[in-house]
Write a protein that holds these residues in place. Structure first.
Motif, short mmCIF file in Angstrom:
data_model
loop_
_atom_site.label_atom_id
_atom_site.label_comp_id
_atom_site.label_asym_id
_atom_site.label_seq_id
_atom_site.Cartn_x
_atom_site.Cartn_y
_atom_site.Cartn_z
N THR A 1 0.86 -1.17 0.01
CA THR A 1 -0.10 -0.06 0.08
C THR A 1 0.63 1.25 0.01
N ASN A 2 0.13 2.34 -0.15
CA ASN A 2 0.84 3.71 0.10
C ASN A 2 2.03 3.78 -0.72
N PHE A 3 1.93 3.65 -2.13
CA PHE A 3 3.06 3.93 -3.07
C PHE A 3 3.60 5.32 -3.09
N ARG A 4 4.89 5.60 -3.27
CA ARG A 4 5.23 7.09 -3.25
C ARG A 4 6.73 7.06 -3.67
N HIS A 5 7.26 8.34 -4.02
CA HIS A 5 8.47 8.59 -4.33
C HIS A 5 9.11 7.65 -5.53
N PRO A 6 8.34 7.61 -6.81
CA PRO A 6 9.00 6.86 -7.77
C PRO A 6 10.44 7.52 -8.26
N THR A 7 11.22 6.94 -8.85
CA THR A 7 12.51 7.61 -9.55
C THR A 7 13.00 6.41 -10.52
N PHE A 8 13.43 7.09 -11.70
CA PHE A 8 13.93 6.10 -12.98
C PHE A 8 15.32 5.99 -12.56
N SER A 9 15.77 4.89 -13.20
CA SER A 9 17.29 4.55 -13.23
C SER A 9 17.81 5.15 -14.24
N PRO A 10 19.16 5.43 -14.52
CA PRO A 10 19.87 6.27 -15.36
C PRO A 10 19.45 6.01 -16.74
N ASN A 11 19.36 4.56 -17.00
CA ASN A 11 18.77 4.09 -18.55
C ASN A 11 17.45 4.00 -18.65
N GLY A 12 16.80 4.52 -17.64
CA GLY A 12 15.16 4.48 -17.88
C GLY A 12 14.51 3.19 -17.89
N GLN A 13 15.15 2.08 -17.66
CA GLN A 13 14.48 0.93 -17.84
C GLN A 13 13.89 0.29 -16.40
N THR A 14 14.51 1.01 -15.38
CA THR A 14 13.83 0.51 -14.11
C THR A 14 13.44 1.55 -13.38
N ILE A 15 12.27 1.34 -12.49
CA ILE A 15 11.73 2.43 -11.53
C ILE A 15 11.64 1.81 -10.20
N VAL A 16 12.30 2.64 -9.14
CA VAL A 16 12.30 2.33 -8.07
C VAL A 16 11.35 2.92 -7.22
N PHE A 17 10.59 2.64 -6.27
CA PHE A 17 9.84 3.49 -5.53
C PHE A 17 9.55 2.98 -4.20
N THR A 18 8.91 3.69 -3.28
CA THR A 18 8.57 3.20 -1.60
C THR A 18 7.33 2.57 -1.57
N LEU A 19 7.17 1.82 -0.74
CA LEU A 19 5.71 1.22 -0.44
C LEU A 19 5.47 0.88 1.07
N ASP A 20 4.46 0.54 1.76
CA ASP A 20 4.27 0.16 3.05
C ASP A 20 3.70 -1.43 2.89
N ARG A 21 4.10 -2.26 3.58
CA ARG A 21 3.71 -3.73 3.92
C ARG A 21 3.46 -3.67 5.40
N GLY A 22 2.11 -3.47 5.66
CA GLY A 22 1.76 -3.46 7.23
C GLY A 22 2.46 -2.34 7.57
N SER A 23 3.30 -2.48 8.95
CA SER A 23 3.92 -1.51 9.49
C SER A 23 5.41 -1.47 8.91
N VAL A 24 5.76 -1.95 8.03
CA VAL A 24 7.11 -2.06 7.16
C VAL A 24 7.03 -1.09 6.08
N THR A 25 8.00 -0.32 6.14
CA THR A 25 8.35 0.29 4.82
C THR A 25 9.51 -0.22 4.09
N GLN A 26 9.33 -0.61 2.54
CA GLN A 26 10.13 -0.89 1.97
C GLN A 26 10.36 -0.24 0.31
N LEU A 27 11.55 -0.74 -0.09
CA LEU A 27 11.70 -0.08 -1.41
C LEU A 27 11.68 -1.28 -2.34
#
Length: 326
Positions: free
Chosen positions: A125-151
């Motif tokens: 849940t709660n997707f946020r803060h997407p960012t592209f890799s330098p080559n534009g092929q990958t996107i990293v973003f932040t999300l929540d899994r219960g009480s845990v925040t993960q990339l």
């Protein structure tokens, strides 16, 4: 390896009020504003349902931005380094989607990953803060899994979704790829998902995370807010930090081990909120400021010192800007 920030104590350059005002046209859409190759993408909209993504090319007219979405619910857009695609978070009720849209103004958004997907075990849940890799092929973003925040990372075509291991149990905020695409510089916290006291280096191969700087007390910085941005050449990082009288943009220099050893404030009028820094090349920053009572995008030299900066109004009436293209 932890390195404390050494502050040189440089503050606001020039008053934003000296900039010439630009008329605002809230229309846009379709082909307005001309073609996009390099410039700012941002959000406009007075409510959640009307928040859409717009773009203004460096050579275009900021009064007639190119409207990229019409569905509303858009947050945190980020443009790829080649300027061809924008990733953003689309919210509809409790459903969060990572979406991409071309910067042509002619295509429709497509969903890369959804909070309803079963690929994220335990629920995301709660997707946020997407960012592209330098080559534009990958996107990293932040999300929540219960009480845990993960990339999490996913290919821009929607394949290869993965949760990045978080063995150190940090809460993660905004991130930016290192120039080699193998790691991230991320805002993080050991105790809160919204009060980020650290800048972290995250190894994408194994999730190994190291504290490279503690920003608290760095010439008034308290916690990182909304954006961490590594310069295109990988030598510096910019971030916005809350202070006791608003927020300011800070710039740090990174060596080969991602150690931040120097910080310079590039903006900072008392009581003003300066946020969302983006690099315009390696020597200049764009950022958002509410000086004057509204959110506008400005640009400034990343090496500004007290009284010497030349702040330029670029785009009026904007939120959550990101710069990209070539």
């Amino acid at each position: 390896m932890k390195a404390l920030l050494r502050i040189v104590g440089l503050v606001a350059a020039a008053g934003l009020a000296a900039c010439e005002p630009i008329d605002v046209d809230l229309g846009g859409g379709g082909g307005a504003g001309g073609a996009f190759s390099r410039g700012f993408v941002f959000v406009r909209g007075d409510s959640a349902s009307t928040r859409n993504v717009f773009a203004v090319d460096d050579s275009g007219d900021p009064n007639t931005p190119l409207q990229l979405t019409t569905q509303g619910g858009a947050y945190s857009p980020t443009v790829s380094r080649n300027g061809r695609s924008v990733a953003f978070i689309h919210r509809t009720g409790s459903v969060h989607e990572l979406q991409v849209v071309p910067t042509t103004g002619q295509g429709q958004p497509s969903t890369v990953f959804s909070s309803t997907s079963t690929a994220c075990t335990g629920g995301c849940t709660n997707f946020r803060h997407p960012t592209f890799s330098p080559n534009g092929q990958t996107i990293v973003f932040t999300l929540d899994r219960g009480s845990v925040t993960q990339l999490a990372r996913v290919n821009a075509d929607g394949s290869g979704f993965q949760l990045i291991p978080n063995s150190s149990n940090y809460f993660f905020g905004p991130t930016s790829f290192t120039s080699d695409g193998l790691g991230l510089i991320a805002a993080g916290s050991s105790y809160s998902r919204s009060e980020f006291e650290y800048l972290l280096h995250v190894n994408l191969a194994n999730g190994l995370t190291n504290v490279v700087a503690n920003v608290q007390g760095a010439d008034g910085a308290q916690v990182i807010l909304s954006r961490v941005a590594v310069s295109p050449d990988g030598s510096r990082v910019a971030f916005d930090a809350r202070t006791s009288s608003g927020s300011r943009i800070f710039v740090g220099t990174i060596d080969g081990q991602q150690q931040i050893f120097d910080i310079t404030q590039v903006t900072g009028k008392l009581g003003v909120t300066d946020t969302y820094p983006s690099w315009r090349g390696n020597a200049e920053l764009g950022f958002l400021s509410d000086d004057g009572g509204s959110d506008n995008i400005y640009r400034v030299s990343a090496s500004s010192v007290r009284g010497s900066g030349n702040l330029v109004l670029v785009v009026p009436k904007a939120m959550e800007p990101s710069y990209g293209g070539q």
